[in-house]
Design a protein around this motif. Structure first.
Motif, PDB file in Angstrom:
ATOM      1  N   THR A 270       0.756  -1.127  -0.167  1.00 18.83           N
ATOM      2  CA  THR A 270      -0.072  -0.019   0.076  1.00 18.83           C
ATOM      3  C   THR A 270       0.856   1.042  -0.121  1.00 18.83           C
TER       4      THR A 270
ATOM      5  N   ASN B 209     -10.835  -0.325  -1.816  1.00 24.07           N
ATOM      6  CA  ASN B 209     -10.883  -1.557  -2.217  1.00 24.07           C
ATOM      7  C   ASN B 209      -9.591  -2.275  -2.476  1.00 24.07           C
TER       8      ASN B 209
ATOM      9  N   HIS C 236      -7.015  -2.452   0.095  1.00 24.24           N
ATOM     10  CA  HIS C 236      -7.633  -3.605   0.924  1.00 24.24           C
ATOM     11  C   HIS C 236      -7.104  -5.080   0.410  1.00 24.24           C
ATOM     12  N   MET C 237      -7.252  -5.070  -0.703  1.00 20.32           N
ATOM     13  CA  MET C 237      -6.706  -6.276  -1.673  1.00 20.32           C
ATOM     14  C   MET C 237      -5.368  -6.590  -1.311  1.00 20.32           C
TER      15      MET C 237
ATOM     16  N   GLU D   2      -3.481  -5.354   1.093  1.00 20.98           N
ATOM     17  CA  GLU D   2      -3.311  -5.664   2.341  1.00 20.98           C
ATOM     18  C   GLU D   2      -3.544  -7.184   2.885  1.00 20.98           C
ATOM     19  N   LEU D   3      -4.782  -7.499   2.125  1.00 17.28           N
ATOM     20  CA  LEU D   3      -4.759  -8.803   2.409  1.00 17.28           C
ATOM     21  C   LEU D   3      -4.243 -10.044   1.688  1.00 17.28           C
ATOM     22  N   GLY D   4      -3.658  -9.541   0.539  1.00 18.47           N
ATOM     23  CA  GLY D   4      -2.775 -10.585  -0.301  1.00 18.47           C
ATOM     24  C   GLY D   4      -3.872 -11.360  -1.057  1.00 18.47           C
ATOM     25  N   ASP D   5      -4.965 -10.893  -1.209  1.00 18.35           N
ATOM     26  CA  ASP D   5      -6.044 -11.900  -1.633  1.00 18.35           C
ATOM     27  C   ASP D   5      -6.380 -11.508  -3.161  1.00 18.35           C
TER      28      ASP D   5
ATOM     29  N   ARG E  53      -9.898 -11.354  -4.180  1.00 19.75           N
ATOM     30  CA  ARG E  53     -10.804 -10.389  -3.560  1.00 19.75           C
ATOM     31  C   ARG E  53     -11.658  -9.395  -4.302  1.00 19.75           C
TER      32      ARG E  53
ATOM     33  N   THR F 273     -14.907 -11.456  -5.109  1.00 18.53           N
ATOM     34  CA  THR F 273     -15.727 -11.540  -4.013  1.00 18.53           C
ATOM     35  C   THR F 273     -16.334 -10.253  -3.568  1.00 18.53           C
TER      36      THR F 273
END
Length: 289
Positions: free
Chosen positions: A205, A267, A270-271, A273-276, A279, A282
């Protein structure tokens, strides 16, 4: 009937209905609330002759108010004065839907007694919007403002208009630089390409502030995917960004019919940060549901 008086009182009638139901139905403007409301109606009224009973009128007005607002949130439009009886709905003209009296839907529900009339009509209006948007992807139904229920439409924003125009104009260059060879069609199929680009160009980020041109283009693209997948609109809240707000200082997307909003840049952050990497899929499924 003065339709403006009715519109002013709609939120009061829905509050009264909520009290009458005493928790037996959650009036959260979800499709499931229509099923619960119709079940309550059928418990209270057994025959359409009771629709003319003065003692039933307060309850019926409340049901009409809630059902009408649910449908207007889907198809836009406004309340309109009837030739007689309770108000009717006038959906957005583009959809080709006829004026509809919620009280007629109430009568049909009582006659059929299968508990599906309200939801069936809601689905039909959703389908009309979906079909129209297939050939008019930038279109979103506009609903007249209902005091006490709707967020007032934002004032025109020259800053938002300029930002959207710039991002659209610069998108071909952004696509060539960061996603050449990919199919950027503003659908869910393009989200893997967007996700790959975000993790490649901004793996943390901290990189977001350093790579502003990429982030703005990616945020605009993701916001357009959201806007085109459901009736939605861009908004902008001027001001200095802080950790206490997800809208101030950002360009964000709001879906009025479902009272949902997302800030695309947050968004994406946050994706990361999550490493998703899934995301965005979803979030899109939640937004479109």
């Amino acid at each position: 009937m003065d339709i403006s008086d009715w519109v002013e009182d709609v939120h009061i009638k829905i509050d009264v209905l909520d009290d009458l139901l005493s928790g037996r139905a959650d009036l959260d403007f979800s499709p499931g609330s229509l099923i619960a409301l119709e079940a309550e109606l059928l418990d209270r009224i057994e025959d359409t002759e009771e629709l003319t009973d003065p003692d039933q009128l307060p309850f019926l007005e409340c049901v009409v108010a809630y059902l009408g607002e649910m449908l207007l949130r889907v198809a836009g439009g406004r309340w309109a004065a009837p030739s007689s009886g309770l108000p009717v709905l006038r959906p957005a003209a583009e959809l080709g839907l006829e004026d509809t009296a919620p009280l007629d839907l109430v009568a049909a529900a009582i006659q059929r007694r299968d508990g599906t009339e309200f939801r069936r009509t809601h689905r039909a209006w959703q389908e009309a919007v979906r079909e129209y948007r297939q050939t008019h992807p930038g279109w979103a139904p506009e609903k007249d403002y209902t005091p006490g229920l709707d967020v007032p439409r934002p004032e025109p924003s020259a800053e938002l208009d300029a930002w959207l125009a710039r991002r659209e104009q610069e998108f071909p260059a952004w696509r060539a630089r960061y996603g050449a060879g990919e199919d950027w069609d503003f659908t869910a199929d393009s989200l893997d390409a967007l996700t790959e680009a975000v993790f490649r160009e901004t793996p943390t980020t901290a990189k977001f502030q350093e790579h502003n041109d990429f982030v703005e283009g990616a945020s605009w693209y993701w916001g357009e995917v959201l806007r085109r997948s459901a009736p939605a609109e861009w908004q902008h809240t001027p001001g200095e960004r802080t950790n206490r707000s997800t809208t101030i200082g950002y360009f964000w997307v709001r879906r009025p019919d479902a009272d949902r909003s997302y800030t695309p840049e947050l968004n994406l952050a946050h994706m990361v940060e999550l490493g998703d990497h899934k995301r965005l899929h979803t979030v899109l499924a939640r937004w479109s549901g």
